[in-house]
Design a protein around this motif. Structure first.
Motif, PDB file in Angstrom:
ATOM      1  N   GLU A 102       0.820  -1.217   0.000  1.00 48.73           N
ATOM      2  CA  GLU A 102       0.000   0.000   0.000  1.00 48.73           C
ATOM      3  C   GLU A 102       0.850   1.262   0.000  1.00 48.73           C
ATOM      4  O   GLU A 102       0.506   2.241  -0.656  1.00 48.73           O
ATOM      5  N   GLU A 103       1.963   1.244   0.704  1.00 49.30           N
ATOM      6  CA  GLU A 103       2.814   2.445   0.763  1.00 49.30           C
ATOM      7  C   GLU A 103       3.427   2.781  -0.603  1.00 49.30           C
ATOM      8  O   GLU A 103       3.809   3.924  -0.847  1.00 49.30           O
ATOM      9  N   ASP A 104       3.506   1.798  -1.499  1.00 46.89           N
ATOM     10  CA  ASP A 104       3.991   2.066  -2.859  1.00 46.89           C
ATOM     11  C   ASP A 104       3.036   2.988  -3.617  1.00 46.89           C
ATOM     12  O   ASP A 104       3.452   3.738  -4.495  1.00 46.89           O
ATOM     13  N   LEU A 105       1.764   2.918  -3.294  1.00 50.15           N
ATOM     14  CA  LEU A 105       0.745   3.644  -4.042  1.00 50.15           C
ATOM     15  C   LEU A 105       0.805   5.155  -3.854  1.00 50.15           C
ATOM     16  O   LEU A 105       0.279   5.896  -4.683  1.00 50.15           O
ATOM     17  N   ILE A 106       1.442   5.614  -2.784  1.00 46.62           N
ATOM     18  CA  ILE A 106       1.497   7.059  -2.534  1.00 46.62           C
ATOM     19  C   ILE A 106       2.760   7.713  -3.098  1.00 46.62           C
ATOM     20  O   ILE A 106       2.905   8.926  -3.040  1.00 46.62           O
ATOM     21  N   LYS A 107       3.630   6.913  -3.686  1.00 48.31           N
ATOM     22  CA  LYS A 107       4.848   7.464  -4.282  1.00 48.31           C
ATOM     23  C   LYS A 107       4.505   8.245  -5.551  1.00 48.31           C
ATOM     24  O   LYS A 107       3.544   7.942  -6.247  1.00 48.31           O
ATOM     25  N   ARG A 108       5.328   9.230  -5.848  1.00 46.12           N
ATOM     26  CA  ARG A 108       5.103  10.126  -6.985  1.00 46.12           C
ATOM     27  C   ARG A 108       5.301   9.409  -8.317  1.00 46.12           C
ATOM     28  O   ARG A 108       6.215   8.584  -8.472  1.00 46.12           O
ATOM     29  N   LEU A 111       4.010  11.963 -15.701  1.00 43.53           N
ATOM     30  CA  LEU A 111       3.905  11.788 -17.148  1.00 43.53           C
ATOM     31  C   LEU A 111       4.394  13.078 -17.776  1.00 43.53           C
ATOM     32  O   LEU A 111       3.914  14.161 -17.424  1.00 43.53           O
ATOM     33  N   ARG A 112       5.375  12.978 -18.664  1.00 40.44           N
ATOM     34  CA  ARG A 112       5.969  14.174 -19.246  1.00 40.44           C
ATOM     35  C   ARG A 112       6.283  13.980 -20.709  1.00 40.44           C
ATOM     36  O   ARG A 112       6.317  12.868 -21.213  1.00 40.44           O
ATOM     37  N   ASN A 113       6.559  15.096 -21.342  1.00 38.91           N
ATOM     38  CA  ASN A 113       7.096  15.119 -22.693  1.00 38.91           C
ATOM     39  C   ASN A 113       8.280  16.075 -22.620  1.00 38.91           C
ATOM     40  O   ASN A 113       8.126  17.284 -22.776  1.00 38.91           O
ATOM     41  N   GLY A 114       9.443  15.517 -22.317  1.00 37.50           N
ATOM     42  CA  GLY A 114      10.621  16.352 -22.088  1.00 37.50           C
ATOM     43  C   GLY A 114      10.432  17.164 -20.818  1.00 37.50           C
ATOM     44  O   GLY A 114      10.099  16.625 -19.766  1.00 37.50           O
ATOM     45  N   GLU A 115      10.592  18.463 -20.941  1.00 38.08           N
ATOM     46  CA  GLU A 115      10.451  19.347 -19.785  1.00 38.08           C
ATOM     47  C   GLU A 115       8.986  19.642 -19.431  1.00 38.08           C
ATOM     48  O   GLU A 115       8.685  20.106 -18.333  1.00 38.08           O
ATOM     49  N   GLN A 116       8.093  19.372 -20.359  1.00 36.28           N
ATOM     50  CA  GLN A 116       6.672  19.650 -20.129  1.00 36.28           C
ATOM     51  C   GLN A 116       6.044  18.546 -19.278  1.00 36.28           C
ATOM     52  O   GLN A 116       5.998  17.380 -19.680  1.00 36.28           O
ATOM     53  N   ILE A 117       5.566  18.918 -18.095  1.00 31.07           N
ATOM     54  CA  ILE A 117       4.882  17.981 -17.216  1.00 31.07           C
ATOM     55  C   ILE A 117       3.420  17.896 -17.666  1.00 31.07           C
ATOM     56  O   ILE A 117       2.690  18.885 -17.647  1.00 31.07           O
ATOM     57  N   LEU A 118       3.014  16.706 -18.081  1.00 29.08           N
ATOM     58  CA  LEU A 118       1.640  16.494 -18.519  1.00 29.08           C
ATOM     59  C   LEU A 118       0.744  16.121 -17.344  1.00 29.08           C
ATOM     60  O   LEU A 118      -0.427  16.489 -17.313  1.00 29.08           O
ATOM     61  N   SER A 119       1.303  15.377 -16.403  1.00 28.14           N
ATOM     62  CA  SER A 119       0.549  14.981 -15.219  1.00 28.14           C
ATOM     63  C   SER A 119       1.533  14.613 -14.114  1.00 28.14           C
ATOM     64  O   SER A 119       2.533  13.946 -14.361  1.00 28.14           O
ATOM     65  N   ASP A 120       1.228  15.050 -12.901  1.00 28.61           N
ATOM     66  CA  ASP A 120       2.055  14.776 -11.725  1.00 28.61           C
ATOM     67  C   ASP A 120       1.116  14.209 -10.666  1.00 28.61           C
ATOM     68  O   ASP A 120       0.230  14.915 -10.187  1.00 28.61           O
ATOM     69  N   MET A 121       1.277  12.940 -10.361  1.00 27.12           N
ATOM     70  CA  MET A 121       0.331  12.256  -9.483  1.00 27.12           C
ATOM     71  C   MET A 121       1.045  11.222  -8.642  1.00 27.12           C
ATOM     72  O   MET A 121       2.264  11.097  -8.716  1.00 27.12           O
ATOM     73  N   ASP A 122       0.286  10.463  -7.881  1.00 26.73           N
ATOM     74  CA  ASP A 122       0.870   9.329  -7.176  1.00 26.73           C
ATOM     75  C   ASP A 122       0.628   8.065  -8.003  1.00 26.73           C
ATOM     76  O   ASP A 122      -0.091   8.083  -9.005  1.00 26.73           O
ATOM     77  N   LYS A 123       1.266   6.971  -7.589  1.00 22.52           N
ATOM     78  CA  LYS A 123       1.153   5.718  -8.334  1.00 22.52           C
ATOM     79  C   LYS A 123      -0.278   5.175  -8.315  1.00 22.52           C
ATOM     80  O   LYS A 123      -0.722   4.566  -9.281  1.00 22.52           O
ATOM     81  N   TYR A 124      -1.000   5.434  -7.254  1.00 22.31           N
ATOM     82  CA  TYR A 124      -2.411   5.055  -7.236  1.00 22.31           C
ATOM     83  C   TYR A 124      -3.155   5.795  -8.353  1.00 22.31           C
ATOM     84  O   TYR A 124      -4.009   5.221  -9.022  1.00 22.31           O
TER      85      TYR A 124
END
Length: 165
Positions: A102-108, A111-124
């Motif tokens: 379960e603790e793995d699911l809260i890790k960052r 999703l990116r395209n080079g320097e552009q961050i498309l999505s920043d979320m946790d593993k869940y």
């Protein structure tokens, strides 16, 4: 039951439904789409078959960068090959989920395209996206089936063609 067990149960349930849809993909309509802005039948179908692999990807990596790992479309020639891609994706997802804590699911996870961050979320979050994308695109495939007069399988309840739950 912990969250991992719930996710495994959901993965199995979604897999049963997804198999029904992928088994009906008409390969003679591989390049068909209902509209010029819609995905063609085959890219849509292979995307659905690959989506469980995003669960494995989310659990085994910290990001996906399209700039360094561009998407390479999979080519399949028949329903057996399409289902084999799905089964490989599904088995990998199931294996990684079974190993996860379960603790793995809260890790960052990013999703990116080079320097552009498309999505920043946790593993869940990426796991939920894999499930949601599967549902979304499978429903899209159901519309394609309806327009081509292919009986639409049941998913979360009956359809006009399949009265099973």
């Amino acid at each position: 039951m912990n969250i991992i067990e719930f996710l495994l149960k959901e993965l199995e349930s979604e897999a049963q439904t997804t198999r029904k849809f992928l088994a009906l993909v008409p390969f003679d309509k591989a390049q068909w789409a209902p509209h010029e802005k819609s995905m063609k039948m085959m890219p849509l179908s292979t995307h659905i078959a690959e989506l469980p692999s995003w669960i494995s990807l989310g659990l085994t990596t910290d990001e996906l960068d399209f700039a360094t790992a561009p998407y390479e479309p999979i080519v399949v020639n028949n329903n057996d090959e399409l289902l084999a891609i799905f089964e490989k994706s599904y088995e990998g997802a199931k294996e990684e989920l079974a190993k996860a804590k379960e603790e793995d699911l809260i890790k960052r996870w990013v999703l990116r395209n080079g320097e552009q961050i498309l999505s920043d979320m946790d593993k869940y979050g990426i796991i939920r996206i894999a499930f949601s994308q599967t549902t979304h695109h499978r429903a899209q495939l159901g519309v394609y089936f309806r327009l081509l007069n292919i009986p639409v399988p049941s998913s979360y309840g009956p359809t006009a063609d399949d009265q099973n739950f």
